[in-house]
Design a protein around this motif. Structure first.
Motif, PDB file in Angstrom:
ATOM      1  N   LEU A  53     -37.530 -35.536 -38.351  1.00  0.00           N
ATOM      2  CA  LEU A  53     -37.809 -34.918 -39.654  1.00  0.00           C
ATOM      3  C   LEU A  53     -37.252 -33.504 -39.675  1.00  0.00           C
ATOM      4  O   LEU A  53     -36.878 -32.991 -40.736  1.00  0.00           O
ATOM      5  CB  LEU A  53     -39.317 -34.892 -39.933  1.00  0.00           C
ATOM      6  N   SER A  54     -37.157 -32.895 -38.499  1.00  0.00           N
ATOM      7  CA  SER A  54     -36.562 -31.553 -38.396  1.00  0.00           C
ATOM      8  C   SER A  54     -35.063 -31.583 -38.644  1.00  0.00           C
ATOM      9  O   SER A  54     -34.441 -30.536 -38.758  1.00  0.00           O
ATOM     10  CB  SER A  54     -36.849 -30.944 -37.016  1.00  0.00           C
ATOM     11  N   GLY A  55     -34.486 -32.776 -38.708  1.00  0.00           N
ATOM     12  CA  GLY A  55     -33.089 -32.924 -39.069  1.00  0.00           C
ATOM     13  C   GLY A  55     -32.899 -33.192 -40.546  1.00  0.00           C
ATOM     14  O   GLY A  55     -31.778 -33.443 -41.000  1.00  0.00           O
ATOM     15  N   LEU A  56     -34.010 -33.109 -41.299  1.00  0.00           N
ATOM     16  CA  LEU A  56     -33.971 -33.321 -42.743  1.00  0.00           C
ATOM     17  C   LEU A  56     -34.502 -32.126 -43.521  1.00  0.00           C
ATOM     18  O   LEU A  56     -34.177 -31.951 -44.695  1.00  0.00           O
ATOM     19  CB  LEU A  56     -34.797 -34.559 -43.124  1.00  0.00           C
ATOM     20  N   ARG A  57     -35.339 -31.333 -42.850  1.00  0.00           N
ATOM     21  CA  ARG A  57     -35.874 -30.132 -43.501  1.00  0.00           C
ATOM     22  C   ARG A  57     -36.279 -29.133 -42.420  1.00  0.00           C
ATOM     23  O   ARG A  57     -36.705 -29.495 -41.332  1.00  0.00           O
ATOM     24  CB  ARG A  57     -37.049 -30.472 -44.434  1.00  0.00           C
ATOM     25  N   GLY A  58     -36.110 -27.861 -42.742  1.00  0.00           N
ATOM     26  CA  GLY A  58     -36.430 -26.816 -41.778  1.00  0.00           C
ATOM     27  C   GLY A  58     -37.901 -26.461 -41.786  1.00  0.00           C
ATOM     28  O   GLY A  58     -38.607 -26.642 -42.778  1.00  0.00           O
ATOM     29  N   THR A  59     -38.375 -25.950 -40.660  1.00  0.00           N
ATOM     30  CA  THR A  59     -39.740 -25.450 -40.548  1.00  0.00           C
ATOM     31  C   THR A  59     -39.718 -24.132 -39.775  1.00  0.00           C
ATOM     32  O   THR A  59     -38.743 -23.811 -39.084  1.00  0.00           O
ATOM     33  CB  THR A  59     -40.645 -26.453 -39.811  1.00  0.00           C
ATOM     34  N   TYR A  60     -40.788 -23.396 -39.863  1.00  0.00           N
ATOM     35  CA  TYR A  60     -40.868 -22.077 -39.230  1.00  0.00           C
ATOM     36  C   TYR A  60     -40.694 -22.190 -37.715  1.00  0.00           C
ATOM     37  O   TYR A  60     -41.254 -23.071 -37.059  1.00  0.00           O
ATOM     38  CB  TYR A  60     -42.227 -21.431 -39.544  1.00  0.00           C
ATOM     39  N   GLY A  61     -39.920 -21.275 -37.157  1.00  0.00           N
ATOM     40  CA  GLY A  61     -39.783 -21.175 -35.700  1.00  0.00           C
ATOM     41  C   GLY A  61     -39.075 -22.359 -35.066  1.00  0.00           C
ATOM     42  O   GLY A  61     -39.317 -22.677 -33.905  1.00  0.00           O
ATOM     43  N   ASN A  62     -38.190 -23.005 -35.806  1.00  0.00           N
ATOM     44  CA  ASN A  62     -37.594 -24.249 -35.323  1.00  0.00           C
ATOM     45  C   ASN A  62     -36.069 -24.221 -35.423  1.00  0.00           C
ATOM     46  O   ASN A  62     -35.429 -25.269 -35.520  1.00  0.00           O
ATOM     47  CB  ASN A  62     -38.152 -25.416 -36.147  1.00  0.00           C
TER      48      ASN A  62
ATOM     49  N   VAL B  23     -32.926 -42.625 -36.733  1.00  0.00           N
ATOM     50  CA  VAL B  23     -34.352 -42.595 -37.046  1.00  0.00           C
ATOM     51  C   VAL B  23     -34.813 -41.151 -36.975  1.00  0.00           C
ATOM     52  O   VAL B  23     -34.344 -40.377 -36.138  1.00  0.00           O
ATOM     53  CB  VAL B  23     -35.195 -43.486 -36.107  1.00  0.00           C
ATOM     54  N   CYS B  24     -35.723 -40.790 -37.872  1.00  0.00           N
ATOM     55  CA  CYS B  24     -36.173 -39.401 -38.001  1.00  0.00           C
ATOM     56  C   CYS B  24     -37.695 -39.346 -37.942  1.00  0.00           C
ATOM     57  O   CYS B  24     -38.372 -39.285 -38.983  1.00  0.00           O
ATOM     58  CB  CYS B  24     -35.679 -38.816 -39.328  1.00  0.00           C
ATOM     59  N   PRO B  25     -38.260 -39.375 -36.746  1.00  0.00           N
ATOM     60  CA  PRO B  25     -39.717 -39.285 -36.640  1.00  0.00           C
ATOM     61  C   PRO B  25     -40.213 -37.847 -36.773  1.00  0.00           C
ATOM     62  O   PRO B  25     -39.482 -36.890 -36.505  1.00  0.00           O
ATOM     63  CB  PRO B  25     -40.016 -39.837 -35.243  1.00  0.00           C
ATOM     64  N   GLY B  26     -41.477 -37.739 -37.194  1.00  0.00           N
ATOM     65  CA  GLY B  26     -42.160 -36.459 -37.136  1.00  0.00           C
ATOM     66  C   GLY B  26     -42.822 -36.337 -35.768  1.00  0.00           C
ATOM     67  O   GLY B  26     -42.243 -36.723 -34.752  1.00  0.00           O
ATOM     68  N   PHE B  27     -44.050 -35.812 -35.731  1.00  0.00           N
ATOM     69  CA  PHE B  27     -44.746 -35.716 -34.450  1.00  0.00           C
ATOM     70  C   PHE B  27     -45.009 -37.119 -33.899  1.00  0.00           C
ATOM     71  O   PHE B  27     -45.533 -37.985 -34.588  1.00  0.00           O
ATOM     72  CB  PHE B  27     -46.076 -34.983 -34.603  1.00  0.00           C
ATOM     73  N   VAL B  28     -44.637 -37.323 -32.637  1.00  0.00           N
ATOM     74  CA  VAL B  28     -44.859 -38.588 -31.954  1.00  0.00           C
ATOM     75  C   VAL B  28     -45.743 -38.320 -30.743  1.00  0.00           C
ATOM     76  O   VAL B  28     -45.636 -37.273 -30.094  1.00  0.00           O
ATOM     77  CB  VAL B  28     -43.523 -39.224 -31.513  1.00  0.00           C
TER      78      VAL B  28
END
Length: 266
Positions: free
Chosen positions: A150-159, A190-195
């Motif tokens: 999911l971090s390859g689809l949208r940015g988040t803080y500190g990433n 595949v774009c998982p979030g927290f796993v």
């Protein structure tokens, strides 16, 4: 529990990088239960042998080659492909599961951390794919699945570092898909979030530390923000990867499959 037919990947040779990580580990086990022959690779030789034993325990007929290697090294990338073909034969599929977290806020990001994250998550992954693709093209059939996020689809803080590397993998997937499909090779991500893996738990703990929360508190906070109410299990990601490797998905090309528990809908 196997959810695919025992012949869904019967006789198909799949190479899985990062097989000692949580997602790669479960993907290997799912693949042999679907009839695949597999080459598993990673840097932890002891864990590779453990995984091989578990795969054979699931299916005594399983053909599993383990190759301890570091895909950051050109000689290791070449050796994996060479040994895989010599031992098992033509390659049908590739799962690029090797990767790492890394970074933090930009002002705290070191050059070393940035380079190591981009090198493994993107640079070495692309170069290894290049080597495998040359072999796959000869047979005009196959499937490649990249582990984005999911971090390859949208940015988040500190990433910044990790997200940048995964955006690059998502873009690589889309561009490469145009080339590979001309040779009847499908490329998807595949774009998982927290796993619920060691890497995922470490990421949750790191965010919790930044926000002044313990691991359990941060995990609860993260899960409360998801419509499903929970993070993803590695087996669920593995099953999604397997679907993209099978002929059931043969007109899915260049896609990035989100596994977010409803956290990212678009």
């Amino acid at each position: 529990m196997a959810i695919f037919a025992e012949d869904a990947l019967l006789g198909k040779h799949i190479i899985i990088t990062g097989a000692t990580g949580g997602i790669g580990y479960e993907t290997a086990k799912a693949a042999v239960q679907a009839g695949a022959t597999i080459t598993i690779t990673g840097r932890d030789s002891e864990k590779l042998y453990q995984l091989k034993d578990e795969c054979i325990a699931l299916d005594g007929r399983a053909h599993v080659l383990s190759v301890s290697a570091d895909i950051n090294k050109e000689e290791d990338r070449e050796r994996i492909v060479r040994e895989a073909i010599k031992e098992i034969g033509p390659v049908y599929g590739l799962v690029n599961s090797a990767g790492k977290t890394g970074g933090g806020a930009l002002e705290d990001l070191s050059e070393e951390e940035l380079r190591s994250t981009i090198e493994l998550n993107f640079f070495s992954t692309v170069l290894f794919t290049q080597s495998v693709y040359q072999e796959m093209k000869q047979h005009q059939k196959g499937a490649i699945v990249n582990l984005s996020s999911l971090s390859g689809l949208r940015g988040t803080y500190g990433n910044t570092a990790y997200s940048g590397s995964k955006f690059a993998i998502t873009a690589f997937t889309q561009s490469f898909a145009h080339e590979a499909i001309q040779h009847k090779i499908r490329v998807n991500a595949v774009c998982p979030g927290f796993v619920d893996t060691e890497m995922g738990r470490n990421s949750i703990a790191s965010i919790g530390e930044r926000e002044g929360r313990g691991f359990e508190e941060q995990l609860e906070f993260a899960e409360q923000g998801l419509p499903s109410g929970r993070i993803t299990q590695p087996e669920e990601v593995a099953n999604s990867i397997l679907f993209l490797l099978t002929e059931a998905s043969e007109n899915i090309v260049g896609e990035s499959l989100k596994i977010s528990g409803g956290g990212v809908m678009r």
